[in-house]
Each structure stands twice: as C-alpha cells, then as structure tokens.
Scaffold this motif. Structure first.
Motif, mmCIF file in Angstrom:
data_model
loop_
_atom_site.group_PDB
_atom_site.id
_atom_site.type_symbol
_atom_site.label_atom_id
_atom_site.label_comp_id
_atom_site.label_asym_id
_atom_site.label_seq_id
_atom_site.Cartn_x
_atom_site.Cartn_y
_atom_site.Cartn_z
ATOM 1 N N GLY A 124 -7.754 -1.405 6.839
ATOM 2 C CA GLY A 124 -8.953 -2.196 7.113
ATOM 3 C C GLY A 124 -8.747 -3.623 6.650
ATOM 4 O O GLY A 124 -8.012 -3.867 5.694
ATOM 5 N N THR A 125 -9.422 -4.563 7.333
ATOM 6 C CA THR A 125 -9.263 -5.977 6.969
ATOM 7 C C THR A 125 -10.195 -6.345 5.828
ATOM 8 O O THR A 125 -10.904 -7.347 5.894
ATOM 9 C CB THR A 125 -9.582 -6.882 8.162
ATOM 10 O OG1 THR A 125 -10.934 -6.618 8.558
ATOM 11 C CG2 THR A 125 -8.648 -6.656 9.312
ATOM 12 N N ASP A 126 -10.181 -5.537 4.797
ATOM 13 C CA ASP A 126 -11.008 -5.811 3.636
ATOM 14 C C ASP A 126 -10.340 -5.130 2.451
ATOM 15 O O ASP A 126 -9.898 -3.990 2.561
ATOM 16 C CB ASP A 126 -12.422 -5.246 3.836
ATOM 17 C CG ASP A 126 -13.369 -5.739 2.772
ATOM 18 O OD1 ASP A 126 -14.213 -6.601 3.084
ATOM 19 O OD2 ASP A 126 -13.269 -5.281 1.622
ATOM 20 N N SER A 127 -10.286 -5.836 1.344
ATOM 21 C CA SER A 127 -9.504 -5.312 0.213
ATOM 22 C C SER A 127 -10.071 -3.998 -0.317
ATOM 23 O O SER A 127 -9.338 -3.172 -0.847
ATOM 24 C CB SER A 127 -9.434 -6.341 -0.905
ATOM 25 O OG SER A 127 -10.720 -6.634 -1.392
ATOM 26 N N THR A 140 -5.787 1.325 2.732
ATOM 27 C CA THR A 140 -5.531 0.070 2.040
ATOM 28 C C THR A 140 -5.948 -1.127 2.884
ATOM 29 O O THR A 140 -6.085 -1.023 4.101
ATOM 30 C CB THR A 140 -4.045 -0.029 1.627
ATOM 31 O OG1 THR A 140 -3.876 -1.140 0.754
ATOM 32 C CG2 THR A 140 -3.139 -0.196 2.820
ATOM 33 N N GLY A 141 -6.143 -2.249 2.212
ATOM 34 C CA GLY A 141 -6.581 -3.480 2.874
ATOM 35 C C GLY A 141 -5.414 -4.281 3.414
ATOM 36 O O GLY A 141 -4.339 -4.308 2.819
ATOM 37 N N ILE A 142 -5.647 -4.930 4.554
ATOM 38 C CA ILE A 142 -4.625 -5.763 5.185
ATOM 39 C C ILE A 142 -5.272 -7.049 5.680
ATOM 40 O O ILE A 142 -6.491 -7.182 5.664
ATOM 41 C CB ILE A 142 -3.964 -5.042 6.388
ATOM 42 C CG1 ILE A 142 -5.047 -4.578 7.371
ATOM 43 C CG2 ILE A 142 -3.092 -3.885 5.928
ATOM 44 C CD1 ILE A 142 -4.500 -4.066 8.690
ATOM 45 N N GLY A 143 -4.443 -7.982 6.149
ATOM 46 C CA GLY A 143 -4.940 -9.254 6.682
ATOM 47 C C GLY A 143 -5.108 -9.216 8.187
ATOM 48 O O GLY A 143 -4.881 -8.188 8.836
ATOM 49 N N ILE A 223 -8.295 -1.829 -6.171
ATOM 50 C CA ILE A 223 -7.813 -3.183 -5.839
ATOM 51 C C ILE A 223 -8.062 -4.155 -6.993
ATOM 52 O O ILE A 223 -7.330 -5.127 -7.153
ATOM 53 C CB ILE A 223 -8.476 -3.693 -4.534
ATOM 54 C CG1 ILE A 223 -7.900 -5.048 -4.090
ATOM 55 C CG2 ILE A 223 -9.983 -3.811 -4.664
ATOM 56 C CD1 ILE A 223 -6.462 -5.044 -3.700
ATOM 57 N N SER B 89 -9.768 -10.551 -2.489
ATOM 58 C CA SER B 89 -10.032 -10.004 -1.152
ATOM 59 C C SER B 89 -8.811 -10.096 -0.244
ATOM 60 O O SER B 89 -7.832 -10.761 -0.549
ATOM 61 C CB SER B 89 -11.238 -10.696 -0.521
ATOM 62 O OG SER B 89 -10.845 -11.729 0.334
ATOM 63 N N SER B 90 -8.918 -9.409 0.902
ATOM 64 C CA SER B 90 -7.785 -9.351 1.824
ATOM 65 C C SER B 90 -7.808 -10.497 2.813
ATOM 66 O O SER B 90 -6.983 -10.548 3.709
ATOM 67 C CB SER B 90 -7.796 -8.015 2.566
ATOM 68 O OG SER B 90 -8.947 -7.938 3.374
ATOM 69 N N GLU B 92 -7.170 -13.242 5.113
ATOM 70 C CA GLU B 92 -5.965 -13.993 5.460
ATOM 71 C C GLU B 92 -6.253 -15.494 5.510
ATOM 72 O O GLU B 92 -5.336 -16.317 5.526
ATOM 73 C CB GLU B 92 -5.475 -13.497 6.829
ATOM 74 C CG GLU B 92 -4.096 -13.960 7.200
ATOM 75 C CD GLU B 92 -3.592 -13.215 8.430
ATOM 76 O OE1 GLU B 92 -3.355 -12.003 8.331
ATOM 77 O OE2 GLU B 92 -3.467 -13.846 9.487
ATOM 78 N N ARG B 113 -0.802 -8.003 -4.074
ATOM 79 C CA ARG B 113 -0.069 -7.422 -2.954
ATOM 80 C C ARG B 113 -0.531 -7.937 -1.591
ATOM 81 O O ARG B 113 0.271 -8.280 -0.744
ATOM 82 C CB ARG B 113 -0.228 -5.899 -3.009
ATOM 83 C CG ARG B 113 0.570 -5.145 -2.012
ATOM 84 C CD ARG B 113 0.088 -3.708 -1.933
ATOM 85 N NE ARG B 113 -1.243 -3.637 -1.386
ATOM 86 C CZ ARG B 113 -1.523 -3.685 -0.093
ATOM 87 N NH1 ARG B 113 -0.560 -3.811 0.778
ATOM 88 N NH2 ARG B 113 -2.758 -3.607 0.329
ATOM 89 N N ILE B 114 -1.836 -7.943 -1.348
ATOM 90 C CA ILE B 114 -2.303 -8.277 0.004
ATOM 91 C C ILE B 114 -2.045 -9.754 0.302
ATOM 92 O O ILE B 114 -1.641 -10.112 1.402
ATOM 93 C CB ILE B 114 -3.797 -7.932 0.200
ATOM 94 C CG1 ILE B 114 -4.062 -6.461 -0.143
ATOM 95 C CG2 ILE B 114 -4.204 -8.191 1.643
ATOM 96 C CD1 ILE B 114 -5.533 -6.056 -0.045
ATOM 97 N N ASN B 118 0.110 -11.034 3.377
ATOM 98 C CA ASN B 118 -0.490 -11.917 4.384
ATOM 99 C C ASN B 118 0.316 -13.199 4.543
ATOM 100 O O ASN B 118 0.493 -13.685 5.654
ATOM 101 C CB ASN B 118 -1.929 -12.274 3.989
ATOM 102 C CG ASN B 118 -2.896 -11.132 4.236
ATOM 103 O OD1 ASN B 118 -2.577 -10.179 4.931
ATOM 104 N ND2 ASN B 118 -4.077 -11.235 3.658
#
Lengths: 435, 192
Positions: A124-127, A140-143, A223, B89-90, B92, B113-114, B118
């Motif tokens: 998901g695009t959220d941490s 896990t969170g991604i960009g 996180i 936060s993630s 970008e 990590r994120i 990114n």
C-alpha cells in the motif's frame, strides 16, 4: 523459515529464501489512497501508456481517506483524479467520497472489507500498511513509483528482511492496559530505527489473549520502529474475523519451530504500565506516571491506530459522566465505526451520547488531523498547542503546527487526561469506574 | 536526475540532525500539488525541508532554509544528516521534493527503509550510507565531492576524506535511473 520469509518464498516461486536476498514477488492486493494515488496513476500512465490497463482490477483497492472533508481545491482535485481512474479502469473496489460506499481510513477499512487475508502479500502507498500484518499477512508500505510498477505488472522486488521476534508472556492485558502501551514500550526500548529493514513478529502466549483490533495496534506501529512489516501468526481469532468478512480462499502460514531470528525480546504483559511517547518522537518514552501533571490544551482520539471501536469503548469508560477540562476530538476511523458509536452502549447509553454529553467534538470518519493536512482540517493543531493523542506519530509538525507538541498514549490515558486537563495515569479512573 | 554515469557529485553541503521524518521533509499540507504540472511541481522545491524546526535547519549554525523565500531551487546539492533519515510516511513526495529543490545525494549513517527505496526506485537522488555520523563534522556550505568509483566523500573546504559504503544490491537500479529503466533493461517490461 519465519512467517515473513515463508510468505515471500511462496509468492516468488521459491522453496526457500534467506534474509538479505532480493526477490520478485507476486502481489495479492495493492492499496492506494487520495494522497499517493494520483501521482502513482500519473507514473502508471507515463510508463505504461495512456491506454494501459491495470494488471488485475480485482486486486487494486482505492480508499480515499486522508484529505476528504476540506475545501482545499487541490485536495479535492486528487479525489477527482481517483474517481476518473476508477471509472476508466472499471475498478470494483473504489470507495468514493460522498457515496454510500465511502469507508474512511484505509488500514481499518481493508480488514472490514475482507482484503486482509492470512498468507497473502499486500502493498500500500502508506507507511501504516504494515497494520495488515495482524492478519498473518506480509504487508508493507511503498511509494508511488513502486505502486505504479505493480499496477502495470502485478510484481515488485522485495529484499527479504531479517525477523525480530517479540514474545509476550502473560495471558491477558491488565484492565488498565491497552496494546498501544505495549507497542509504545517496545518502540521506546528499541528506538525509531530499532527495526529498520527488519520484520517484527509478535508471538507468545500473550498474543493469543489479544483481539484483532489489539493486534492491529501493534502491527500498525511497526513502522514507527523502522520495521518493514509487523506480523502475527494467524489463529482462530484471526480466522473468525477474516471468514466473517470474505469468502475468498487463503492459506495460513506459520513460522517454523527452527526458524532463525535476528533477535528475540521478551515482555510480560502483566508488568507493563501505561506508557506515553513525549514530543517529538515515538520512541521518547515515559510512563504516564512519570509525566503526570503535564498541562495540556487538547486531547485527540482517532486514526488507524487509535480510532477503532475498541479504542472508543475504552475512552467512553473513563469519559462517561465526567466533564472534560480540555477540547477533546473524537474521529472514528471508518464509517462502520461511526455507526458503531451509535449502536454500542455502555450502561445503556450509546457511546456517541457519552461523548456528546461530555462536550467532545466529533468528526467524520477519515484521517483528519493525525497528519496535519490542509488548514481547514478537523482538529488540526495551531501554534504552540500541546495535545495528547491516540495517533501514531509525533514528529515536529505532524499534526499541523511546527510549534505544537504531541504526546502519544493509549485511549485510556488520553481520556483520563481529557477529564483532568493534565497528563493522567488512567489507573485511577479504571479502578473507580470499571473494577 | 540522471544516474546513468558514475561521475562525481559535487556541490555545497546542507547539514541536518537525526530522525528527519517525511513530515519535516515535505509537510502534509503540501502533498496536494500535482507533480505533473510544471508550475505546481516547483512548489515542492519551495517547501522542501520546510518542516524542519528552524534552529535545526542548516547545522551547525541553524536558521538556514534549504530554499530561501520564493526560490524553488537550492544552492545546496548534498545533504549530510545524522541517523534514520526519512523515517515516517511512505510519501514519495519526500525524495521528489528534495530532487526538485536540486538535491542530488544524501549521506547518512542510516536511512528509513521506505524513503531509501523510494529514492532509488524513483531515481530521484542517491542515498549513500556513511560509516559514521558525519553531521557533526561537515558544516552547511562546505564544498563536497562524492567519488562514486572509490566510495569516498571529499570535503574540499576542510580538506578531509571519508569512506562511504558501496550501494550494494541497489546499485543496478540506481545506475539504471530507477526501477522502470532497470526493468526495461532486463526485459521485464517492454521498452518505452
């Protein structure tokens, strides 16, 4: 292998993976929201073409939740972009604002709608996507770029994390304690980078005593220790929840008895006391007793970590029949929880009435002031206000003002502090009202 | 930025402390602008690092913003920070806003990590891990050079050289310029 390693292996066509390896995994669910969805869609269209189709429309979930109830034209434009994309791609799982389908905070809505299933891979695009690890899932969170890549391919590269295991002794949470206290204690012990690049697995007899909502509070804040994911082995409590929400098949995965861990940490639930994270970092720990008496301007109960129905039940136990000394904001995470505030009762009174009678300000289901947001965001902090909050992050400016200060605590501690106007150990109230 | 070559990265240092989280890198109120619109995009440069408490911005003196007033590009090119850069936060938008402000590389003993991922997958900037915390040694404004071939940071102002860690398993993605170019080079997705 650990639970996390096994799920990654299962999704990369491998019998075995080891920490440190990079592998490509097949994605079961991709979630995005109104802040990161629009740029992810922009990258998807740029890289795969204006006419590209998402890899599997049944596996993409879009939950606008961050900046919803605002007049900010840019924020509203973001929701318009999601709306157009969902229509163009004919997405079945878009929960539009203003419609009956609108849900609220993604991390709580995902389980409610049956998207958090044991053994699966969710990005998901959220941490705080790590919340879904409570269901025995790798989440896990991604960009935006990674999300766009998944939208086009259904795959993403993952570095297999080492696993830190947190073993809970004891068979129940003491009546004054919440999962929030436990995770604030752990983060305080290991630091905000104590689990960086690693999985945090929560295990032991104590975990069996925790409800799904308790477990979500633990994994939600993985996180905040830098963790890649937080995870709990599925059990009958997990399966009962998941089966009540979806008919989709899934396969439970468990850590091997001889799995290798980076480290093991032992906690006795019955020995932990109410905890607080002082400004301006989630690892700046103190016991509630140590900071008792700190003057406050505001209390806030909401967010993916502290705005679940059990969080409001806890707060209502303390607030019931009391007058509040400071402005107190109540923000249910989802519309389902908002309905629950009307139907759940305490000594015959609906929770919402308890909060209203005490003078709480009640917001719509959304992320609201947990992360600041546009200037008209409900509950956003101003100037040098000091707030005690059930949310998950208190870095400078997080709730809207760089000069403000945020103390993180359990809903019990936030409610007790709202009643007195200063930070208050909730044990006094719990003993009076519950026991 | 173009990561196609491994040319040295040269420029002025901007120094920060520990736990610089994504709300400090780009406060949540600003996440609403379009990254695709050329004019709105510049606002991310204008507000990059605007959430850092002023006394902590541009160490050791502090009170130095990354971009001044209405400027959208910074005179600084390399961030040197203490531990746990990019936690939170993630979004970008965080590495993107730093790139838009003109930052090409960050040197820190450890990254969240994120944020690290990114930075690399989006090809925004290069996160270099230092062997020790250099935020107390390097001063904002020092002229730096990152020698990517020899894994060294040279501080020309103070005439000192430090070792930095090789990029390791992400080097291929960094040198491709991001995950999409990397995937195209490896035949995972079609060439654009």
């Amino acid at each position: 292998m650990t639970l996390t390693e096994k799920i990654i292996a299962n999704h990369s066509g491998r019998d075995h993976v080891s920490p440190g390896e990079s592998v490509w995994v097949d994605v079961d669910v991709l979630m995005t929201h109104d802040v990161c969805g629009p740029p992810a869609i922009g990258i998807f269209n740029k890289e795969f073409g204006e006419n590209a189709r998402v890899w599997d429309k049944e596996k993409l979930v879009i939950l606008p939740d961050h900046y919803i109830f605002t007049s900010d034209k840019y924020a509203n434009r973001n929701v318009d972009i999601l709306r157009a994309f969902a229509a163009d791609q004919d997405l079945p799982y878009f929960y539009d604002v203003g419609s009956e389908r609108y849900k609220g905070v993604c991390h709580v809505a995902l389980p409610e709608e049956g998207f958090t299933r044991p053994g699966e891979v969710l990005f998901g695009t959220d941490s705080h996507t790590c919340t879904a690890g409570a269901f025995g899932q790798f989440a896990t969170g991604i960009g935006n770029t990674d999300a766009a890549f998944i939208m086009g391919t259904g795959k993403l590269w993952v570095k297999v994390p080492e696993t830190m295991r947190f073993v809970f002794e004891g068979t129940s949470l003491p009546p004054y304690l919440m999962a929030k206290d436990v995770i604030l204690k752990i983060i305080g012990d290991i630091g905000t980078d104590g689990a960086t690049y690693r999985a945090m697995e929560f295990a032991g007899p104590g975990i069996k005593a925790l409800t799904m909502e308790d477990r979500m509070t633990l994994t939600n804040m993985a996180i905040e220790a830098g963790g890649k994911n937080g995870v709990v082995e599925p059990d009958e409590i997990t399966e009962e929840y998941v089966k009540s929400r979806t008919d989709q098949p899934y396969e439970c995965v468990y850590s091997d008895p001889d799995a290798e861990y980076f480290s093991e940490h032992f906690y006795n639930l019955e020995e932990i006391v109410p905890m607080v994270a002082k400004p301006h970092s989630p690892d700046n720990k103190a016991t509630a007793e140590e900071v008792e008496g700190t003057p406050l301007d505001r209390a806030y109960i909401g967010s993916c970590t502290g705005g679940k129905l059990s969080d409001f039940k806890a707060a209502a136990e303390i607030i019931r029949g009391n007058e509040l000394k400071i402005d107190t904001y109540i923000v249910p995470a989802t519309t389902e929880i908002a309905k629950g505030l009307e139907t759940e009762t305490l000594f015959g009174t609906p929770l919402i009435e308890i909060f209203k009678e005490a003078g709480c300000k009640i917001g719509n289901a959304s992320c609201a002031a947990c992360l600041g947001g546009p200037s008209d965001t409900f509950g956003r902090l101003q100037d040098t206000e000091v707030c005690i909050s059930s949310t998950n992050r208190n870095y400078p400016g997080r709730m809207g003002s760089k000069q403000s200060s945020v103390y993180l605590a359990s809903p019990y501690t936030v409610a007790a502090s709202a009643v007195t106007g200063v930070i208050t150990d909730p044990r006094v109230f719990i003993q009076e009202t519950v026991i | 930025m173009s990561n196609e070559s491994q040319q040295p990265i040269k420029g002025k240092a901007f120094v920060l402390g520990k736990n610089i989280d994504t709300d400090q890198i780009i406060p949540a109120a600003h996440l609403v602008y379009s990254l695709d619109d050329p004019e709105e995009r510049k606002l991310y440069g204008k507000y990059a690092l605007s959430g850092v408490p002023l006394e902590e911005s541009g160490l050791p003196e502090g009170n130095i913003p990354l971009t001044k007033g209405e400027e959208t590009e910074s005179e600084f090119k390399i961030i040197v920070a203490s531990d746990n850069f990019g936690c939170g936060s993630s979004r970008e938008h965080a590495p993107a806003s730093l790139e838009i402000a003109g930052i090409e590389a960050i040197i820190s003993p450890s990254f969240a990590r994120i944020f690290y991922r990114n930075s690399v997958d989006g090809g925004f900037l290069i996160p270099f891990e230092s062997l020790k915390d250099l935020s107390k040694e390097v001063h904002t404004g020092d002229e730096l050079e990152i020698d990517q071939e020899n894994h060294e940071l040279i501080n020309h102002t103070q005439n000192k050289t430090y070792k930095i860690k090789p990029l390791g398993s992400v080097a291929d993605i960094v040198h491709a310029g991001g995950i999409f170019e990397y995937a195209r080079q490896n035949g995972m997705i079609e060439k654009a």
